[in-house]
Design a protein around this motif. Sequence first.
Motif, short mmCIF file in Angstrom:
data_model
loop_
_atom_site.label_atom_id
_atom_site.label_comp_id
_atom_site.label_asym_id
_atom_site.label_seq_id
_atom_site.Cartn_x
_atom_site.Cartn_y
_atom_site.Cartn_z
N HIS A 102 -15.53 -10.73 3.71
CA HIS A 102 -14.38 -11.26 2.96
C HIS A 102 -13.19 -11.29 3.91
O HIS A 102 -12.80 -10.26 4.48
N PHE A 103 -12.61 -12.47 4.08
CA PHE A 103 -11.48 -12.62 5.00
C PHE A 103 -10.18 -12.23 4.30
O PHE A 103 -9.88 -12.71 3.22
N LEU A 104 -9.44 -11.34 4.93
CA LEU A 104 -8.16 -10.89 4.38
C LEU A 104 -7.02 -11.55 5.14
O LEU A 104 -6.72 -11.19 6.27
N SER A 105 -6.37 -12.50 4.49
CA SER A 105 -5.22 -13.18 5.10
C SER A 105 -4.04 -12.22 5.15
O SER A 105 -3.85 -11.40 4.25
N PRO A 106 -3.22 -12.31 6.19
CA PRO A 106 -2.05 -11.43 6.26
C PRO A 106 -0.98 -11.75 5.22
O PRO A 106 -0.16 -10.90 4.91
N PHE A 107 -0.98 -12.98 4.66
CA PHE A 107 0.07 -13.31 3.69
C PHE A 107 -0.35 -14.37 2.68
O PHE A 107 0.07 -14.32 1.53
N ASP A 108 -1.16 -15.32 3.05
CA ASP A 108 -1.44 -16.47 2.17
C ASP A 108 -2.62 -16.18 1.25
O ASP A 108 -3.67 -16.82 1.31
N ASP A 109 -2.46 -15.18 0.39
CA ASP A 109 -3.52 -14.71 -0.49
C ASP A 109 -2.86 -14.15 -1.75
O ASP A 109 -1.94 -13.34 -1.65
N ALA A 110 -3.34 -14.57 -2.92
CA ALA A 110 -2.71 -14.15 -4.18
C ALA A 110 -2.73 -12.64 -4.35
O ALA A 110 -1.75 -12.03 -4.84
N ASP A 111 -3.83 -11.99 -3.97
CA ASP A 111 -3.91 -10.53 -4.11
C ASP A 111 -2.96 -9.82 -3.15
O ASP A 111 -2.35 -8.81 -3.48
N VAL A 112 -2.85 -10.35 -1.93
CA VAL A 112 -1.92 -9.78 -0.95
C VAL A 112 -0.48 -9.91 -1.46
O VAL A 112 0.31 -8.96 -1.37
N ILE A 113 -0.15 -11.06 -2.02
CA ILE A 113 1.21 -11.28 -2.54
C ILE A 113 1.52 -10.28 -3.65
O ILE A 113 2.62 -9.72 -3.71
N ARG A 114 0.56 -10.05 -4.54
CA ARG A 114 0.78 -9.07 -5.61
C ARG A 114 1.00 -7.68 -5.03
O ARG A 114 1.82 -6.90 -5.54
N GLY A 115 0.25 -7.37 -3.99
CA GLY A 115 0.42 -6.06 -3.37
C GLY A 115 1.79 -5.89 -2.75
O GLY A 115 2.43 -4.84 -2.90
N GLN A 116 2.28 -6.92 -2.08
CA GLN A 116 3.62 -6.83 -1.48
C GLN A 116 4.70 -6.75 -2.55
O GLN A 116 5.77 -6.16 -2.32
N ALA A 117 4.43 -7.31 -3.73
CA ALA A 117 5.41 -7.23 -4.83
C ALA A 117 5.62 -5.81 -5.31
O ALA A 117 6.60 -5.52 -6.00
N SER A 118 4.72 -4.89 -4.93
CA SER A 118 4.90 -3.49 -5.33
C SER A 118 6.18 -2.90 -4.74
O SER A 118 6.71 -1.92 -5.26
N VAL A 119 6.66 -3.49 -3.66
CA VAL A 119 7.97 -3.07 -3.11
C VAL A 119 9.05 -3.26 -4.16
O VAL A 119 9.92 -2.39 -4.36
N ALA A 120 9.02 -4.39 -4.85
CA ALA A 120 10.02 -4.68 -5.89
C ALA A 120 9.89 -3.73 -7.07
O ALA A 120 10.90 -3.30 -7.65
#
Length: 415
Positions: A146-164
């Motif tokens: 499974h390729f993990l994009s550094p930013f262009d991925d819906a799951d990654v974006i949700r994870g970064q939103a945890s900062v907010a």
Amino acid sequence: MTDFISSARAAERALRDLFEPTPLQRNDHLSEKFSADIWLKREDLTPVRSYKIRGAHTAMRTVLERDPSQEVFVCASAGNHAQGVAFACRHFGVRGVIFMPVTTPQQKIDKTRVFGGDAVEIRLIGDYFDDTLASAKDYCQQAGGHFLSPFDDADVIRGQASVAVELLAQMEQAPDMLILPVGGGGLSSGITRYFSSEAPGTELYYVEPKGGRSLAAAVTAGHPVKLDHVDSFVDGAAVARIGDQTFEQLRGVAPDHILASPEDRICTAMLEMLNLEGIVLEPAGAMSIDCLEDLRHEIRGKTVVCVTSGGNFDFQRLPEVKERSQRFLELKKYFILRMPQRPGALRDFLELLGPEDDIARFEYLKKSARNFGSVLIGIETRNAANFQNLFARLDAAGLTYRDITGDETVAEFIL
């Protein structure tokens, strides 16, 4: 939107298995300097010293919940994303294959290996990142990973939103302004989407390195575009093309809310935070602080949060950072001087220097004529105004010189 908010909160709760919320700290120095109430969201204090662990953990957790049999995760990265993926692989007990360019500094390779331990394999392939990325995706298809994009991925974006999620829980009320660094857009898009629902009154500003304005270019064009050239100094945010999914959340950003931080000025912010506050920031991590200079009038009297996105700074780069900062502040200049080839000429030149002028470099390049030679000279001083006085004395002495400090083409080959 409700699904995104709930999933961002779930991501934040799941991260507590790895680390406590990163601190939100009021910075007295910056608050006094800019006559505002300035706070730092210290993403440089996660276990991997950047926010990237959030997206990697969230994406990996989501994939494993959907398909527990997934055993291999693949990424291409030369920095923070690699370290976040490595940490998450060890946490979940899965195998990670991390592709890095051959030119990746050994320090970054070693840190990735430490975070991942036996769970990760590091493959050094390609002189340029595009080659590395292509190899990673080819391997991913062959190995069923499974390729993990550094930013262009819906799951990654949700994870970064945890900062907010953390940020708003740490404040009595939402800030007047939030400043977000932008590279590929994972962090900024996730936080923007969360704030648009939970704190719509907060004014958001976005800051990119001047040599890599992929968000500004995309907003102008109405779609992501690839930049012809990217300055790689701010390596954590030097992205040639913003992500498709991240841009969907950022396409409505007002152009005047997208700021550009000059790379040399970022160096000044890094040194200021290191010397005065003892805070180690990488170039991308200092951008939100650096751009306060551009917002001095807008932030006066307001509560402002700057996201310091990372602190993975290799101190072997410190001389370069100091050099670039001095040049930005005009405390150091380089010029080529046409020096007479006669006894006493050097002594005559030295007598033209002021009491605060110091020679940092002196090198004969070649003889431009039988009686003259070209000399590369670097001068450091304590006050930028000293250079005007020095140049006036050089002019009065009839010496021919050329200031090459801002000449990028010449500097690339000589300085």
